[in-house]
Scaffold this motif. Structure first.
Motif, PDB file in Angstrom:
ATOM      1  N   ALA A  62      48.748  -3.285  35.393  1.00 48.16           N
ATOM      2  CA  ALA A  62      49.161  -1.896  35.166  1.00 48.16           C
ATOM      3  C   ALA A  62      47.967  -1.050  34.704  1.00 48.16           C
ATOM      4  CB  ALA A  62      50.287  -1.838  34.133  1.00 48.16           C
ATOM      5  N   ARG A  63      47.162  -1.589  33.819  1.00 50.55           N
ATOM      6  CA  ARG A  63      45.985  -0.848  33.337  1.00 50.55           C
ATOM      7  C   ARG A  63      44.959  -0.693  34.457  1.00 50.55           C
ATOM      8  NH1 ARG A  63      41.304  -2.251  29.673  1.00 50.55           N
ATOM      9  NH2 ARG A  63      42.057  -4.370  29.896  1.00 50.55           N
ATOM     10  N   SER A  66      46.218   2.003  36.699  1.00 51.17           N
ATOM     11  CA  SER A  66      46.086   3.317  36.055  1.00 51.17           C
ATOM     12  C   SER A  66      44.640   3.809  36.099  1.00 51.17           C
ATOM     13  CB  SER A  66      46.565   3.225  34.606  1.00 51.17           C
ATOM     14  OG  SER A  66      46.353   4.451  33.943  1.00 51.17           O
ATOM     15  N   THR A  98      51.017  -7.044  43.451  1.00 53.55           N
ATOM     16  CA  THR A  98      52.371  -6.609  43.124  1.00 53.55           C
ATOM     17  C   THR A  98      53.114  -5.957  44.277  1.00 53.55           C
ATOM     18  OG1 THR A  98      51.625  -4.434  42.347  1.00 53.55           O
ATOM     19  CG2 THR A  98      51.738  -6.217  40.706  1.00 53.55           C
TER      20      THR A  98
END
Length: 190
Positions: A62-63, A66, A98
């Motif tokens: 996720a990071r 982002s 993902t």
């Protein structure tokens, strides 16, 4: 004005290759901040690019997504295709893990177009290899081979022969060969 940023960026890069992830992230984070304060978008983008690799390798998808989405936006906002193509390139990594793969194909298509336009051969070679990985996961072995052939030819033509330049093409090639071997044996390719 950007000397401290460059020193931190270099230190972070060395920490990256030595596997000192905490030190690497600290140095690259400080470099990105210093570049940003100095208005150096390429320095900032380079530090964020390397930092996103670390986030990805540490499993913080996720990071990583982002950070790389931020690179794409910043590149687009500044009309800087190099920074945007870096973001497209590294946004593919968490996307490959993902999905959905169609989204990864779309971002890589955008990155390909930018890299060809600049031209940024190293980014294009990376993105072609990542695109090939996507195609393998989608079952498109023939299309993956075509992307890998283009990546190999590009690396050879532009004399991009460091391990860093070739790693994605080689891992994508191995992935395609394994998928083809599975196909020949009748096993699923995932």
């Amino acid at each position: 004005m950007t000397f401290p940023a460059r020193a931190r960026h270099t230190s972070g890069f060395l920490d990256f290759y030595d596997g000192r992830w905490d030190d690497c992230e600290a140095q690259l984070g400080m470099a990105a901040s210093a570049y940003h304060e100095a208005g150096d978008i390429h320095g900032w983008g380079g530090a964020v690019l390397m930092h996103s690799f670390v986030a990805y390798f540490r499993g913080d998808l996720a990071r990583a997504a982002s950070m790389t989405s931020g690179l794409v936006r910043a590149g687009e906002d500044a009309a800087d295709p190099q920074v945007a193509t870096w973001g497209c390139q590294n946004l593919a990594y968490p996307g490959l893990a993902t999905g959905p793969l169609d989204d990864v194909v779309a971002i890589l298509g955008k990155g390909h177009a930018l890299a060809r336009k600049i031209p940024s051969w190293q980014s294009l070679a990376y993105q072609l290899a990542l695109f090939a990985k996507c195609l393998v996961l989608q079952g498109g072995l023939a299309e993956a081979e075509a992307a890998l052939d283009e990546s190999r030819q590009l690396l050879k033509r532009e004399k991009l022969d460091s391990a860093f330049d070739r790693v994605e093409m080689l891992t994508a090639r191995a992935m395609a060969l394994l998928a083809n071997a599975d196909r020949l044996q009748g096993a699923p390719h995932a």
